[in-house]
Design a protein around this motif. Structure first.
Motif, PDB file in Angstrom:
ATOM      1  N   THR A  18       1.178   4.563 -11.255  1.00 12.13           N
ATOM      2  CA  THR A  18       1.726   3.481 -10.426  1.00 12.13           C
ATOM      3  C   THR A  18       3.209   3.294 -10.720  1.00 12.13           C
ATOM      4  O   THR A  18       4.010   3.104  -9.800  1.00 12.13           O
ATOM      5  N   ASN A  58       6.555   4.162  -7.931  1.00 12.73           N
ATOM      6  CA  ASN A  58       7.592   3.180  -7.588  1.00 12.73           C
ATOM      7  C   ASN A  58       8.940   3.520  -8.198  1.00 12.73           C
ATOM      8  O   ASN A  58       9.988   3.233  -7.616  1.00 12.73           O
ATOM      9  N   HIS A  68      13.075   3.275  -7.392  1.00 21.09           N
ATOM     10  CA  HIS A  68      13.960   2.478  -8.254  1.00 21.09           C
ATOM     11  C   HIS A  68      15.103   3.342  -8.788  1.00 21.09           C
ATOM     12  O   HIS A  68      16.261   2.961  -8.756  1.00 21.09           O
ATOM     13  N   TRP A  84      15.278   2.131  -2.166  1.00 18.90           N
ATOM     14  CA  TRP A  84      14.570   1.083  -1.405  1.00 18.90           C
ATOM     15  C   TRP A  84      15.388   0.693  -0.186  1.00 18.90           C
ATOM     16  O   TRP A  84      14.873   0.536   0.912  1.00 18.90           O
ATOM     17  N   TYR A 133       5.093   0.285   2.563  1.00 20.74           N
ATOM     18  CA  TYR A 133       4.400  -0.281   1.406  1.00 20.74           C
ATOM     19  C   TYR A 133       2.972   0.241   1.305  1.00 20.74           C
ATOM     20  O   TYR A 133       2.542   0.733   0.261  1.00 20.74           O
ATOM     21  N   LYS A 167       2.562   3.898   0.362  1.00 29.96           N
ATOM     22  CA  LYS A 167       2.859   4.116  -1.062  1.00 29.96           C
ATOM     23  C   LYS A 167       1.652   3.709  -1.912  1.00 29.96           C
ATOM     24  O   LYS A 167       1.252   4.410  -2.836  1.00 29.96           O
ATOM     25  N   TYR A 168       1.072   2.563  -1.557  1.00 33.21           N
ATOM     26  CA  TYR A 168      -0.083   2.065  -2.296  1.00 33.21           C
ATOM     27  C   TYR A 168      -1.254   3.040  -2.159  1.00 33.21           C
ATOM     28  O   TYR A 168      -1.875   3.429  -3.150  1.00 33.21           O
ATOM     29  N   PHE A 170       0.582  -1.668  -9.778  1.00 31.08           N
ATOM     30  CA  PHE A 170       1.434  -1.330  -8.638  1.00 31.08           C
ATOM     31  C   PHE A 170       2.388  -2.488  -8.347  1.00 31.08           C
ATOM     32  O   PHE A 170       3.579  -2.297  -8.136  1.00 31.08           O
ATOM     33  N   LEU A 197       6.426  -2.580  -8.906  1.00 30.49           N
ATOM     34  CA  LEU A 197       7.210  -2.832  -7.697  1.00 30.49           C
ATOM     35  C   LEU A 197       8.286  -3.884  -8.002  1.00 30.49           C
ATOM     36  O   LEU A 197       9.425  -3.791  -7.568  1.00 30.49           O
ATOM     37  N   THR A 248      11.962  -2.824 -12.413  1.00 28.26           N
ATOM     38  CA  THR A 248      12.453  -1.458 -12.286  1.00 28.26           C
ATOM     39  C   THR A 248      12.249  -0.659 -13.579  1.00 28.26           C
ATOM     40  O   THR A 248      12.232   0.562 -13.536  1.00 28.26           O
ATOM     41  N   GLY A 305       1.694  -7.880  -3.227  1.00 27.87           N
ATOM     42  CA  GLY A 305       2.740  -6.844  -3.227  1.00 27.87           C
ATOM     43  C   GLY A 305       3.432  -6.766  -1.879  1.00 27.87           C
ATOM     44  O   GLY A 305       4.655  -6.647  -1.798  1.00 27.87           O
ATOM     45  N   VAL A 363       7.401  -7.395  -0.922  1.00 28.41           N
ATOM     46  CA  VAL A 363       8.209  -6.427  -0.172  1.00 28.41           C
ATOM     47  C   VAL A 363       8.863  -7.067   1.058  1.00 28.41           C
ATOM     48  O   VAL A 363      10.041  -6.862   1.328  1.00 28.41           O
TER      49      VAL A 363
END
Lengths: 299, 262
Positions: free
Chosen positions: B79, B83, B87, B92, B106, B109-110, B172, B176, B179, B252, B256
């Motif tokens: 996870t 992300n 970072h 992003w 989002y 990615k998950y 996750f 997120l 960083t 999450g 976002v």
């Protein structure tokens, strides 16, 4: 150059209590290269992030392609290519792979990636890891990523940062070519000389306020021409000129009078010589844009 | 839906050369390989077991190694890695300035992270079966061929997968928001240790800690001293894990959408 591509109405923005933009009303005409100029920290990047909906402006006062931005985010962004601050590049992927990843997200064919590599002069480094690219190559790849979808509007934040003189000239040519193809380019810079060489329109921002907006010619018009006179006795010469109706001033051992015409210059010369002043030089000069920019942003 | 599929594809393109992707393949290969070597070199001690007992011992050895500590650590690492790609490259802002909905970016990615987890666990089940059968061939005196564990192996790993979704979603969310690696890693590690202790000590509220769910799931399938594995797919810890997963996933997405990119 008809309807504006970007329009903001008295756009203000705060980071907490700190106001970073104060009633900025941008008007970027279609097909222009709009140089967005200002010293570091003036609010250029903040404005760009708002134009890309990365920072949220609650008031619905940002219009791109005539559409209100936050309500039409996807449709507006599909016609924009952008480069914000440092180019956002995946270092573990090659330059080409970076473009392919982006192309796949934008539903573009992979040959677009090769075209962009060619256009940005990165074909020979296409398979090299992007983390091994020089700053200039990264910058070019960043511009390439922005160009990938062939957007109508390009928003570039300091695109010549880190480029060597050749690279800067190439970017300049690229921007001019794009504008000739009918695209609109919104490019920020803190260097007036950069903007002066490419832009058709200029916006100058300082401390969050837009202090000038217009064509490059309009900006140049602001920089008045002057007559510079070198004489043995500045004070006496200035007094003579003042008594005869010229608005003279002394700056850096020179007597300066706003330029009106050739006849006026000749009259000044005759006046001073006949009054017994020893005139060693008389010339016409333009207050350069750099000084104008400084005087605008420092006042 | 197309945007989701394209985003998912781009996640694969981005990660296929990273450890985040390869660890999902290498980890089961490594653990199963080590267990294989261990059993192979001690095959004489295993002659006494029936086929069913042999397979149970074989699978439980792998599960014992990875199900308790390795599984949560794997999830924490993957996870974070998914992300951290954004970072680290500071991407992003460029992702969110594309004409792709934040939801598609989002959620893909998950779900890519969920897929990696599923890949890893299904490979564990597959490698257990493959290596067990291979051992049966190399050492015919071991009774691996007397019994088939295929269905059970996949069921056990499916349950383990469901029980790990709570951890996955929390991690996750953490990676997120932050960083750096230390915060999500530190929190994940402490909660995993707490989960192991609480589950092993039989604390009745151990199910409240999602990091204990994989271990609780294993314990519920094979209570101490039991010789048979009994898979009740949707036991309490699995349901709680799914609930936690849904809550963290929604949270999450909220992060976002509301987050301005400074």
């Amino acid at each position: 150059m008809s309807s504006p591509i970007i329009e903001t109405h008295e756009l203000s923005y705060f980071f907490g209590n700190q106001q970073v933009l104060d009633k900025v009303s941008l008007n970027v005409p279609s097909g222009s290269i709009y140089g967005f100029l200002g010293p570091n920290g003036a609010g250029k990047t903040t404005t760009i992030k708002i134009l890309l909906n990365l920072l949220r402006s609650e008031a619905k006062n940002v219009f791109v392609f005539g559409q209100e931005l936050s309500g039409n985010r996807i449709s507006v962004l599909s016609r924009i290519g952008s480069l914000v601050e440092q180019p956002a590049i995946y270092g573990h992927l090659s330059g080409r792979e970076n473009l392919i990843v982006r192309a796949s997200l934008l539903r573009l064919k992979s040959h677009k990636a090769d075209e962009v590599l060619e256009l940005t002069g990165l074909s020979s480094a296409a398979y090299k890891k992007a983390s091994q690219y020089s700053l200039g190559m990264k910058q070019r790849l960043g511009i390439g990523l922005a160009l990938l979808s062939d957007p109508q509007l390009l928003i570039l934040d300091e695109p010549t940062n880190g480029l060597d003189p050749n690279g800067i000239i190439e970017v300049r040519k690229l921007l001019t070519n794009l504008a000739q193809q009918g695209k609109t380019v919104f490019v920020s810079s803190h260097l007036l000389s950069e903007v002066e060489k490419t832009a058709s329109h200029v916006g100058i921002i300082n401390k969050g306020t837009l202090i000038f907006q217009g064509t490059l010619q309009e900006l140049q018009h602001l920089s008045n021409e002057q007559v510079l006179v070198e004489v043995d006795d500045n004070v006496r010469a200035a007094n003579i000129l003042l008594k005869n109706g010229h608005s003279a001033d002394i700056i850096e051992k020179q007597v300066i009078v706003p330029y009106l015409s050739k006849d006026q210059m000749a009259a000044i010369n005759t006046l001073l010589v006949s009054a017994g002043c020893s005139v060693s030089a008389i010339s016409k000069s333009k207050k350069d844009l750099e000084h104008l920019f400084l005087s605008l942003t420092q006042s | 839906m197309q945007a989701f599929a394209l985003s998912l594809q781009s996640e694969f393109l981005k990660t296929r050369k990273t450890l985040a992707f390869w660890i999902a393949i290498v980890l089961p290969l490594l653990i199963c390989g080590l267990v294989f070597i261990g059993f192979y070199s001690h095959s004489k001690d295993l002659l006494q077991y029936t086929g069913r007992m042999l397979w149970m011992r074989y699978m439980n050895t792998t599960l014992g190694v990875m199900g308790i500590l390795l599984m949560p650590m794997f999830v924490i690492f993957v996870t974070y890695s998914i992300n951290s790609i954004e970072h680290r490259a500071d991407t992003w802002k460029s992702l969110f300035s594309l004409p792709v909905s934040k939801w598609a970016i989002y959620s893909s990615k998950y779900f890519y992270t969920v897929l990696l987890n599923a890949l890893c666990l299904s490979l564990f089940a597959s490698f257990i079966l493959l290596s067990g059968n291979l051992m049966g061939l190399l050492k015919p005196e071991l009774k691996f061929h007397d019994y088939s564990i295929a269905g059970l192996a996949f069921e056990v790993h499916a349950k383990l997968f469901l029980a790990s979704l709570g951890i996955l979603s929390i991690q996750f969310l953490l990676s997120l928001v932050w960083t750096d690696f230390l915060k999500p890693m530190g929190i994940g590690f402490v909660l995993t240790i707490a989960g192991i202790i609480s589950a092993q000590s039989g604390w009745k509220y151990a199910w409240t800690n999602p990091y204990a769910h994989p271990m609780l799931a294993l314990m519920s399938m094979k209570p101490a001293k039991a010789t048979m594995i009994n898979v009740d797919m949707f036991s309490k810890e699995v349901l709680v894990s799914l609930l936690v997963a849904v809550i963290a996933f929604v949270a999450g997405y909220f992060v976002v959408t509301k987050r301005s990119i400074k």
